[in-house]
Scaffold this motif. Structure first.
Motif, PDB file in Angstrom:
ATOM      1  N   LYS A  49       4.227   7.384  -4.801  1.00  0.00           N
ATOM      2  CA  LYS A  49       3.478   6.777  -5.894  1.00  0.00           C
ATOM      3  C   LYS A  49       3.982   7.391  -7.205  1.00  0.00           C
ATOM      4  O   LYS A  49       4.096   8.602  -7.311  1.00  0.00           O
ATOM      5  N   GLU A  59      -3.558   3.438   0.119  1.00  0.00           N
ATOM      6  CA  GLU A  59      -3.912   3.266  -1.291  1.00  0.00           C
ATOM      7  C   GLU A  59      -3.224   2.010  -1.795  1.00  0.00           C
ATOM      8  O   GLU A  59      -2.031   1.800  -1.568  1.00  0.00           O
ATOM      9  N   VAL A 113       0.853  -1.185   0.000  1.00  0.00           N
ATOM     10  CA  VAL A 113       0.000   0.000   0.000  1.00  0.00           C
ATOM     11  C   VAL A 113       0.891   1.239   0.000  1.00  0.00           C
ATOM     12  O   VAL A 113       2.031   1.195   0.439  1.00  0.00           O
ATOM     13  N   THR A 156      -7.406  -5.113  -8.643  1.00  0.00           N
ATOM     14  CA  THR A 156      -7.906  -4.873  -7.289  1.00  0.00           C
ATOM     15  C   THR A 156      -8.446  -6.153  -6.682  1.00  0.00           C
ATOM     16  O   THR A 156      -8.183  -6.465  -5.512  1.00  0.00           O
TER      17      THR A 156
END
Length: 75
Positions: free
Chosen positions: A74, A21, A16, A45
């Motif tokens: 990210k 996220e 994550v 997902t």
């Protein structure tokens, strides 16, 4: 995200980004303009959630892993 993802005692959530996220793909695997979300993000997902449930039970992440540490940006 509700409900919140649970962690194992004394461990942080694997795969994550900050804010919990999900880490679903390498930076070049999804362009957003050439790929349909239904063909990419949705199955990724689902797969992530499967591996997450296995990890909660066993403590072992069974999915493929990309090297990144906690708090990685990210990209």
């Amino acid at each position: 995200m509700a409900p919140a993802l649970e962690s194992r005692q004394g461990e942080s959530l694997p795969h994550v980004y900050p804010g919990d996220e999900l880490c679903l793909y390498y930076k070049d695997e999804f362009t957003g303009t050439e790929d349909f979300i239904a063909d990419t993000i949705v199955p990724w997902t689902s797969e992530w959630l499967y591996f997450y449930e296995c990890w909660v039970t066993s403590g072992v992440w069974l999915g493929a892993e990309a090297p990144h540490g906690p708090g990685a940006a990210k990209r």
